[in-house]
Design an enzyme around this catalytic site. Structure first.
Site, PDB file in Angstrom:
ATOM      1  CG  ASP A   1      10.156  -2.393  -9.178  1.00  0.00           C
ATOM      2  OD1 ASP A   1       9.144  -3.101  -9.354  1.00  0.00           O
ATOM      3  OD2 ASP A   1      10.307  -1.283  -9.721  1.00  0.00           O
ATOM      4  CB  ALA A   2      14.180  -3.199  -3.637  1.00  0.00           C
TER       5      ALA A   2
ATOM      6  CD  GLU B   1      12.501   4.723 -14.607  1.00  0.00           C
ATOM      7  OE1 GLU B   1      11.317   5.004 -14.369  1.00  0.00           O
ATOM      8  OE2 GLU B   1      13.052   3.693 -14.148  1.00  0.00           O
TER       9      GLU B   1
ATOM     10  CG  ASP C   1       9.050   2.337 -16.705  1.00  0.00           C
ATOM     11  OD1 ASP C   1       8.084   3.114 -16.775  1.00  0.00           O
ATOM     12  OD2 ASP C   1       9.706   2.164 -15.658  1.00  0.00           O
TER      13      ASP C   1
ATOM     14  CE1 TYR D   1      -4.441   0.745   0.045  1.00  0.00           C
ATOM     15  CE2 TYR D   1      -3.691   2.580   1.397  1.00  0.00           C
ATOM     16  CZ  TYR D   1      -4.660   1.982   0.623  1.00  0.00           C
ATOM     17  OH  TYR D   1      -5.857   2.621   0.408  1.00  0.00           O
TER      18      TYR D   1
ATOM     19  CD  GLN E   1       0.686   2.531  -9.813  1.00  0.00           C
ATOM     20  OE1 GLN E   1      -0.398   2.043 -10.097  1.00  0.00           O
ATOM     21  NE2 GLN E   1       1.076   3.692 -10.301  1.00  0.00           N
TER      22      GLN E   1
ATOM     23  CD  GLU F   1      10.413  31.489 -22.994  1.00  0.00           C
ATOM     24  OE1 GLU F   1      11.184  32.342 -22.516  1.00  0.00           O
ATOM     25  OE2 GLU F   1      10.266  31.298 -24.199  1.00  0.00           O
TER      26      GLU F   1
ATOM     27  CG  HIS G   1       8.074  -1.922 -13.560  1.00  0.00           C
ATOM     28  ND1 HIS G   1       8.294  -1.676 -14.898  1.00  0.00           N
ATOM     29  CD2 HIS G   1       9.124  -1.351 -12.914  1.00  0.00           C
ATOM     30  CE1 HIS G   1       9.409  -0.990 -15.040  1.00  0.00           C
ATOM     31  NE2 HIS G   1       9.937  -0.782 -13.851  1.00  0.00           N
TER      32      HIS G   1
ATOM     33  CB  SER H   1       8.762  34.649 -32.674  1.00  0.00           C
ATOM     34  OG  SER H   1      10.031  34.091 -32.445  1.00  0.00           O
TER      35      SER H   1
HETATM   36  N1  LIG Z   1       4.994   4.791  -8.582  1.00  0.00           N
HETATM   37  C1  LIG Z   1       4.598   4.814  -9.835  1.00  0.00           C
HETATM   38  O1  LIG Z   1       4.356   5.879 -10.399  1.00  0.00           O
HETATM   39  C2  LIG Z   1       4.393   3.549 -10.613  1.00  0.00           C
HETATM   40  C3  LIG Z   1       3.774   3.645 -11.845  1.00  0.00           C
HETATM   41  C4  LIG Z   1       3.538   2.488 -12.564  1.00  0.00           C
HETATM   42  C5  LIG Z   1       3.977   1.281 -12.034  1.00  0.00           C
HETATM   43  N2  LIG Z   1       4.630   1.199 -10.820  1.00  0.00           N
HETATM   44  C6  LIG Z   1       5.039  -0.102 -10.304  1.00  0.00           C
HETATM   45  O2  LIG Z   1       4.148  -0.497  -9.254  1.00  0.00           O
HETATM   46  C7  LIG Z   1       4.834  -1.277  -8.286  1.00  0.00           C
HETATM   47  C8  LIG Z   1       4.679  -0.614  -6.930  1.00  0.00           C
HETATM   48  O3  LIG Z   1       5.316   0.652  -7.008  1.00  0.00           O
HETATM   49  P1  LIG Z   1       5.079   1.781  -5.922  1.00  0.00           P
HETATM   50  O4  LIG Z   1       5.744   3.009  -6.441  1.00  0.00           O
HETATM   51  O5  LIG Z   1       3.679   1.782  -5.495  1.00  0.00           O
HETATM   52  O6  LIG Z   1       6.014   1.156  -4.788  1.00  0.00           O
HETATM   53  P2  LIG Z   1       6.356   1.771  -3.382  1.00  0.00           P
HETATM   54  O7  LIG Z   1       5.504   2.930  -3.066  1.00  0.00           O
HETATM   55  O8  LIG Z   1       7.828   1.924  -3.296  1.00  0.00           O
HETATM   56  O9  LIG Z   1       5.907   0.483  -2.524  1.00  0.00           O
HETATM   57  C9  LIG Z   1       6.047   0.508  -1.259  1.00  0.00           C
HETATM   58  C10 LIG Z   1       5.287  -0.713  -0.694  1.00  0.00           C
HETATM   59  O10 LIG Z   1       6.221  -1.784  -0.528  1.00  0.00           O
HETATM   60  C11 LIG Z   1       6.234  -2.108   0.868  1.00  0.00           C
HETATM   61  N3  LIG Z   1       7.558  -2.594   1.266  1.00  0.00           N
HETATM   62  C12 LIG Z   1       8.752  -1.997   1.000  1.00  0.00           C
HETATM   63  N4  LIG Z   1       9.755  -2.763   1.515  1.00  0.00           N
HETATM   64  C13 LIG Z   1       9.150  -3.822   2.100  1.00  0.00           C
HETATM   65  C14 LIG Z   1       9.643  -4.969   2.768  1.00  0.00           C
HETATM   66  N5  LIG Z   1      10.953  -5.180   2.943  1.00  0.00           N
HETATM   67  N6  LIG Z   1       8.748  -5.867   3.238  1.00  0.00           N
HETATM   68  C15 LIG Z   1       7.419  -5.685   3.066  1.00  0.00           C
HETATM   69  N7  LIG Z   1       6.882  -4.635   2.426  1.00  0.00           N
HETATM   70  C16 LIG Z   1       7.749  -3.714   1.942  1.00  0.00           C
HETATM   71  C17 LIG Z   1       5.862  -0.804   1.557  1.00  0.00           C
HETATM   72  O11 LIG Z   1       5.468  -1.019   2.874  1.00  0.00           O
HETATM   73  P3  LIG Z   1       5.967   0.039   4.009  1.00  0.00           P
HETATM   74  O12 LIG Z   1       5.243   1.317   3.727  1.00  0.00           O
HETATM   75  O13 LIG Z   1       5.574  -0.624   5.261  1.00  0.00           O
HETATM   76  O14 LIG Z   1       7.450   0.209   3.816  1.00  0.00           O
HETATM   77  C18 LIG Z   1       4.718  -0.338   0.656  1.00  0.00           C
HETATM   78  O15 LIG Z   1       3.553  -1.076   0.896  1.00  0.00           O
HETATM   79  C19 LIG Z   1       6.295  -1.348  -8.758  1.00  0.00           C
HETATM   80  O16 LIG Z   1       6.464  -2.522  -9.495  1.00  0.00           O
HETATM   81  C20 LIG Z   1       6.426  -0.130  -9.667  1.00  0.00           C
HETATM   82  O17 LIG Z   1       7.452  -0.263 -10.609  1.00  0.00           O
HETATM   83  C21 LIG Z   1       4.824   2.307 -10.106  1.00  0.00           C
END
Ligand SMILES: NC(=O)c1ccc[n+]([C@@H]2O[C@H](COP(=O)([O-])OP(=O)(O)OC[C@H]3O[C@@H](n4cnc5c(N)ncnc54)[C@H](OP(=O)(O)O)[C@@H]3O)[C@@H](O)[C@H]2O)c1
Length: 376
Positions: free
Chosen positions: A100-101, A212, A208, A38, A41, A248, A124, A270
């Site tokens: 992703d990690a 970026e 992607d 949570y 995304q 700008e 992703h 222009s």
């Molecule tokens: N962000 C974007 O704009 C976007 C757009 C398109 C696709 N995506 C893809 O969607 C996916 C999710 O991306 P996101 O940006 O939503 O990710 P994010 O915000 O970095 O995700 C964080 C989530 O991972 C949990 N987490 C992190 N480390 C953890 C661990 N060691 N053990 C258990 N839970 C852990 C966090 O819990 P805590 O809060 O408790 O740490 C939180 O629920 C990825 O594959 C990303 O590439 C992202």
């Protein structure tokens, strides 16, 4: 599936007209969609599905701000909000939305709960495409697909609440049940997509990561920095260098490019700006082309993925990152930018004509009318 013409090339696109929400609800009627994570995304996708009448639960580790946010957003512990493992057990479709990690770290737990017929959903292509590095190799008897919204979870939710949709790409990696297509499209519609563009996992992640590192963030900062440095070294003030390099572009030109395209911009600036831009754009293309080819190669060979996995898993990652971000934050260009932004009319108190603020207003007008959009 509709075939749409993109600049002469036909592509498969699924629209809400041909796959309406009622159909998505019907396809997902016997499913429990478990959104794991949570973060960014997670909330957008889970809330949109919930509001669309899908049976959705959230899996999130406890004692975390993200858990509290899920509760605040209306997910009920023990009913629709669970520890990750409990949600994995209950879900028939697992939306794997950890960072992703973290996806690499939690994979052995996820795999344990991927019983035959379930579906594994990503936003992703990273984990699957670079499976030699992530270890994410799903069992053969589950569906594996992705829906990648073209924006952050915050935009996905905001646009849903406005009654609009955010476009997404979708891809199927594995169709074990014969239902992968209807499942992925139903999910794409349920999370709030407008149009769904077809891709595959590899292309999704390659484009992607290239984007970026390229024009979306890496290349654009590089070009800003180079032009700013030249203007400063030739005696221009920081405000002038910043206005002509960034302000700008973001304030005046990009909103118009977003609306009408760069071709329109070139046709409506222009004549001086037009001549110069037409003369120079190909030189910039030719100068950067080898760098973009090198970048794509680095993405395609997995070098970029390796770097990101290695640095993100280091214990001092946050400290090192903070050092790099500090360098950018404290650079003259972005410090100058901070002041320029504070001078934008919307950030100013209204100034009475003839008062001490008058000069200030004139300066702002100068910034505004030096835009190439105003004919010389
Ligand atoms: N962000 C974007 O704009 C976007 C757009 C398109 C696709 N995506 C893809 O969607 C996916 C999710 O991306 P996101 O940006 O939503 O990710 P994010 O915000 O970095 O995700 C964080 C989530 O991972 C949990 N987490 C992190 N480390 C953890 C661990 N060691 N053990 C258990 N839970 C852990 C966090 O819990 P805590 O809060 O408790 O740490 C939180 O629920 C990825 O594959 C990303 O590439 C992202």
């Amino acid at each position: 599936m509709a075939k749409l013409n993109f600049g002469g090339v036909e592509e498969n696109v699924v629209t809400r007209e041909e796959f309406p929400l009622s159909k998505a609800r019907q396809v997902l009627s016997n499913e429990t969609v478990a959104v794991i994570g949570y973060g960014v995304q997670g909330p957008g996708q889970a809330l949109n599905q919930k509001d669309n009448g899908i049976n959705v639960i959230v899996g999130q580790r406890r004692n975390s701000k993200s858990w509290d946010k899920a509760v605040k957003d209306g997910f009920v512990p023990g009913e629709t909000l669970f520890d990750i493992e409990e949600a994995l057990q209950k879900g028939t479709i697992i939306c794997y939305l950890l960072s992703d990690a973290a996806q690499i770290q939690l994979w052995p737990t996820v795999k344990k709960h991927l019983t035959p017929g379930k579906a594994l959903y990503f936003s992703h292509g990273f984990g699957i495409t670079y499976s030699d590095q992530t270890g994410i190799i799903p069992p053969p008897d589950v569906d594996v697909f992705l829906v990648a919204p073209k924006g952050s979870g915050t935009s996905l939710r905001r646009m849903f609440l406005q009654g609009r949709g955010l476009n997404s790409s979708y891809a199927i990696f594995q169709d074990a049940t014969g239902r992968a297509f209807e499942r992925v499209i139903a999910l794409g519609i349920a999370v709030g997509s407008g149009y769904l563009f077809e891709t595959d996992f590899r292309k999704e992640v390659y484009s992607d990561l290239t984007g970026e590192r390229g024009t979306l963030m890496g290349a654009i900062q590089g070009i800003f920095a180079a032009q700013y440095e030249v203007l400063r070294s030739k005696g221009h003030t920081p405000s002038e260098a910043f206005n002509e390099t960034v302000e700008e572009l973001t304030q005046s030109l990009m909103p118009l490019v977003a609306e009408n395209g760069m071709d329109w911009m070139y046709a409506n600036c222009s004549t001086t700006a037009q001549r110069g831009a037409l003369d120079w754009w190909k030189r910039f293309r030719d100068a950067t082309l080898p760098v973009f080819n090198e970048l794509y190669e680095s993405v395609a060979t997995g070098k970029e993925a390796a770097k990101s996995i290695e640095s993100n898993s280091k214990p001092d990652y946050r400290d090192k990152l903070e050092e790099e971000l500090k360098e950018l934050r404290e650079s003259e260009i972005w410090q100058a930018g901070k002041t320029v932004r504070s001078l934008r009319p919307e950030n100013q108190e209204p100034v009475a004509p003839g008062s001490a603020g008058d000069n200030f207003e004139k300066k702002l007008q100068k910034v505004k009318f030096s835009s190439p959009l105003y004919r010389d």
